[in-house]
Design a protein around this motif. Structure first.
Motif, PDB file in Angstrom:
ATOM      1  N   ASN A  14       5.154   1.664   0.776  1.00 27.45           N
ATOM      2  CA  ASN A  14       6.095   2.485   0.011  1.00 27.45           C
ATOM      3  C   ASN A  14       5.318   3.200  -1.085  1.00 27.45           C
ATOM      4  O   ASN A  14       4.124   2.957  -1.282  1.00 27.45           O
ATOM      5  CB  ASN A  14       7.244   1.651  -0.570  1.00 27.45           C
ATOM      6  CG  ASN A  14       6.752   0.476  -1.385  1.00 27.45           C
ATOM      7  OD1 ASN A  14       5.858   0.621  -2.209  1.00 27.45           O
ATOM      8  ND2 ASN A  14       7.344  -0.686  -1.166  1.00 27.45           N
ATOM      9  N   ASN A  15       6.002   4.088  -1.775  1.00 27.22           N
ATOM     10  CA  ASN A  15       5.318   4.925  -2.768  1.00 27.22           C
ATOM     11  C   ASN A  15       5.731   4.585  -4.188  1.00 27.22           C
ATOM     12  O   ASN A  15       5.750   5.435  -5.056  1.00 27.22           O
ATOM     13  CB  ASN A  15       5.598   6.398  -2.471  1.00 27.22           C
ATOM     14  CG  ASN A  15       5.016   6.810  -1.133  1.00 27.22           C
ATOM     15  OD1 ASN A  15       3.877   6.484  -0.818  1.00 27.22           O
ATOM     16  ND2 ASN A  15       5.797   7.485  -0.314  1.00 27.22           N
ATOM     17  N   ARG A  16       6.040   3.319  -4.414  1.00 25.25           N
ATOM     18  CA  ARG A  16       6.348   2.888  -5.776  1.00 25.25           C
ATOM     19  C   ARG A  16       5.332   1.846  -6.227  1.00 25.25           C
ATOM     20  O   ARG A  16       4.678   1.195  -5.413  1.00 25.25           O
ATOM     21  CB  ARG A  16       7.756   2.306  -5.872  1.00 25.25           C
ATOM     22  CG  ARG A  16       7.944   0.996  -5.139  1.00 25.25           C
ATOM     23  CD  ARG A  16       9.332   0.419  -5.360  1.00 25.25           C
ATOM     24  NE  ARG A  16       9.494  -0.872  -4.692  1.00 25.25           N
ATOM     25  CZ  ARG A  16       9.142  -2.046  -5.216  1.00 25.25           C
ATOM     26  NH1 ARG A  16       8.598  -2.084  -6.446  1.00 25.25           N
ATOM     27  NH2 ARG A  16       9.318  -3.166  -4.552  1.00 25.25           N
ATOM     28  N   SER A  18       7.157  14.214  -4.662  1.00 28.09           N
ATOM     29  CA  SER A  18       8.280  13.894  -5.541  1.00 28.09           C
ATOM     30  C   SER A  18       8.169  12.551  -6.243  1.00 28.09           C
ATOM     31  O   SER A  18       8.887  12.299  -7.201  1.00 28.09           O
ATOM     32  CB  SER A  18       9.593  13.918  -4.751  1.00 28.09           C
ATOM     33  OG  SER A  18       9.577  12.923  -3.737  1.00 28.09           O
ATOM     34  N   ASN A  19       7.252  11.659  -5.799  1.00 30.65           N
ATOM     35  CA  ASN A  19       7.182  10.333  -6.419  1.00 30.65           C
ATOM     36  C   ASN A  19       6.222  10.259  -7.591  1.00 30.65           C
ATOM     37  O   ASN A  19       5.950   9.177  -8.099  1.00 30.65           O
ATOM     38  CB  ASN A  19       6.772   9.282  -5.373  1.00 30.65           C
ATOM     39  CG  ASN A  19       7.952   8.854  -4.524  1.00 30.65           C
ATOM     40  OD1 ASN A  19       8.732   9.690  -4.103  1.00 30.65           O
ATOM     41  ND2 ASN A  19       8.098   7.565  -4.298  1.00 30.65           N
ATOM     42  N   GLN A  20       5.678  11.361  -8.033  1.00 28.43           N
ATOM     43  CA  GLN A  20       4.779  11.336  -9.172  1.00 28.43           C
ATOM     44  C   GLN A  20       5.570  11.050 -10.447  1.00 28.43           C
ATOM     45  O   GLN A  20       6.610  11.655 -10.699  1.00 28.43           O
ATOM     46  CB  GLN A  20       4.042  12.675  -9.323  1.00 28.43           C
ATOM     47  CG  GLN A  20       3.035  12.920  -8.222  1.00 28.43           C
ATOM     48  CD  GLN A  20       2.233  14.178  -8.451  1.00 28.43           C
ATOM     49  OE1 GLN A  20       1.025  14.192  -8.303  1.00 28.43           O
ATOM     50  NE2 GLN A  20       2.904  15.243  -8.834  1.00 28.43           N
ATOM     51  N   VAL A  41       8.660  16.733  -1.627  1.00 26.92           N
ATOM     52  CA  VAL A  41       8.924  15.672  -0.648  1.00 26.92           C
ATOM     53  C   VAL A  41       8.147  14.426  -1.063  1.00 26.92           C
ATOM     54  O   VAL A  41       7.120  14.526  -1.749  1.00 26.92           O
ATOM     55  CB  VAL A  41       8.523  16.146   0.778  1.00 26.92           C
ATOM     56  CG1 VAL A  41       7.038  16.387   0.864  1.00 26.92           C
ATOM     57  CG2 VAL A  41       8.976  15.149   1.839  1.00 26.92           C
ATOM     58  N   ASN A  42       8.629  13.264  -0.666  1.00 28.42           N
ATOM     59  CA  ASN A  42       7.982  12.019  -1.092  1.00 28.42           C
ATOM     60  C   ASN A  42       6.984  11.482  -0.073  1.00 28.42           C
ATOM     61  O   ASN A  42       6.694  10.289  -0.052  1.00 28.42           O
ATOM     62  CB  ASN A  42       9.041  10.947  -1.386  1.00 28.42           C
ATOM     63  CG  ASN A  42       9.765  10.484  -0.131  1.00 28.42           C
ATOM     64  OD1 ASN A  42       9.730  11.158   0.888  1.00 28.42           O
ATOM     65  ND2 ASN A  42      10.417   9.339  -0.215  1.00 28.42           N
ATOM     66  N   ASP A  43       6.445  12.340   0.759  1.00 29.15           N
ATOM     67  CA  ASP A  43       5.519  11.909   1.801  1.00 29.15           C
ATOM     68  C   ASP A  43       4.354  12.885   1.898  1.00 29.15           C
ATOM     69  O   ASP A  43       4.549  14.086   2.102  1.00 29.15           O
ATOM     70  CB  ASP A  43       6.262  11.830   3.142  1.00 29.15           C
ATOM     71  CG  ASP A  43       5.322  11.504   4.291  1.00 29.15           C
ATOM     72  OD1 ASP A  43       4.739  10.407   4.275  1.00 29.15           O
ATOM     73  OD2 ASP A  43       5.162  12.351   5.185  1.00 29.15           O
ATOM     74  N   ALA A  60       0.846  -1.197   0.000  1.00 32.47           N
ATOM     75  CA  ALA A  60       0.000   0.000   0.000  1.00 32.47           C
ATOM     76  C   ALA A  60       0.879   1.243   0.000  1.00 32.47           C
ATOM     77  O   ALA A  60       2.032   1.206   0.434  1.00 32.47           O
ATOM     78  CB  ALA A  60      -0.923   0.013   1.224  1.00 32.47           C
ATOM     79  N   ALA A  61       0.303   2.342  -0.514  1.00 28.73           N
ATOM     80  CA  ALA A  61       1.005   3.627  -0.461  1.00 28.73           C
ATOM     81  C   ALA A  61       1.171   4.044   0.996  1.00 28.73           C
ATOM     82  O   ALA A  61       0.299   3.796   1.834  1.00 28.73           O
ATOM     83  CB  ALA A  61       0.223   4.686  -1.230  1.00 28.73           C
TER      84      ALA A  61
END
Length: 301
Positions: A128-130, A193-195, A221-223, A98-99
């Motif tokens: 995680n965000n991948r 940042s993870n887009q 930021v990635n959060d 899950a994100a």
């Protein structure tokens, strides 16, 4: 006689090389096995076995029939096992992806109730965000938000979330409030940042026109929680889902940036690998999540 039993008797004779061993394998008498095979040959109108005093072997026709019969018997066995598995109590290791934002804020608080309800299941949840490949990376299930890219996966909708540009009253007092999309170029934007698209916001104008806003922004930021905190502290405008900002919006800590802009709605889904049946542990977790989030969203989180 039962056609499937005739097939099983014949295939077992071929597998065991004779009627005596086939009878032991099936747990019936030798004469019963012989009767089943004879009935099969009579019904088909063909000799399937060469019988000698020393050995039994399939004829050419019998060998061809054996290949098909064995497939049918294997499928029947799998069907029986499927029913048994689907009626068994959910158990085993469940790997979930899950994100981070949704996992920390909404999945993690729900896990206690699930584990108490299903004590034979152990959960390994990876946040995680991948984008993870479910099958190749060994996940049983993933919770994904927005448009589903992989149509081969099975999916069940859990809830909806809105996505909106928000900022604090403090920010609007200091920098003014944008009235239209073009005004965003003059504002401080907070980016995720993870887009895959980078620092680009895809927006819909009041006219329905699809627009893209590109800006380096003041903070990347990635959060999502960090972006939310930054927005509350007056650092800029963030573009976030309602499952993150809903409480802050109700409490007046945040306000919509452009009030007449259409709000984007995104679905939240449980996705899992395709297959002829769903494992009990996966089905149990999805049913639990559906019940958990049935009164949530798109703004009530």
């Amino acid at each position: 006689m039962d056609r499937l039993t005739e097939m099983e008797a014949f295939a077992t004779v071929v597998d065991q090389g004779g009627f005596t061993d086939a009878a032991k394998k099936m747990g019936i008498s030798k004469s019963a096995v012989s009767k089943h095979v004879s009935s099969l040959e009579t019904r088909l109108g063909a000799r399937l076995l060469n019988r000698t005093t020393r050995r039994v072997s399939p004829t050419e026709i019998g060998l061809a029939y054996y290949d098909r019969a064995r497939r049918v018997l294997n499928d029947a066995g799998e069907a029986d096992a499927l029913v048994t598995a689907m009626q068994s109590a959910p158990s085993g290791l469940l790997r979930v992806s899950a994100a981070t934002d949704f996992g920390v804020n909404h999945l993690s608080p729900a896990l206690g109730g699930f584990l108490h309800e299903f004590p034979d299941i152990t959960v390994n949840m990876v946040l995680n965000n991948r984008y993870v490949e479910l099958i190749s990376e060994g996940f049983d299930l993933a919770v994904r938000i927005g448009e589903l890219e992989d149509s081969s996966l099975r999916a069940r909708k859990l809830a909806d979330t809105h996505k909106m540009m928000i900022a604090s009253p403090k920010y609007f007092e200091e920098y003014g409030r944008p009235e239209k999309i073009d005004d965003l170029n003059e504002h401080k934007l907070l980016h995720y940042s993870n887009q895959a698209s980078g620092n680009v916001w895809k927006l819909t104008a009041p006219s329905g026109e699809k627009r893209q806003v590109r800006s380096a922004g003041w903070l990347t930021v990635n959060d999502g929680q960090s972006l939310l905190n930054a927005a509350i502290n007056g650092l800029g405008i963030a573009f976030l889902p309602s499952f993150l900002y809903s409480d802050a919006l109700r409490e007046g800590l945040l306000e919509p940036a452009i009030k007449d802009l259409p709000v984007e709605t995104q679905g939240i889904y449980a996705v899992y690998p395709p297959g002829r049946y769903t494992q009990p542990k996966v089905r149990a977790f999805i049913d639990f999540l559906v019940e958990q989030f049935k009164d949530r969203g798109p703004d009530e989180w």
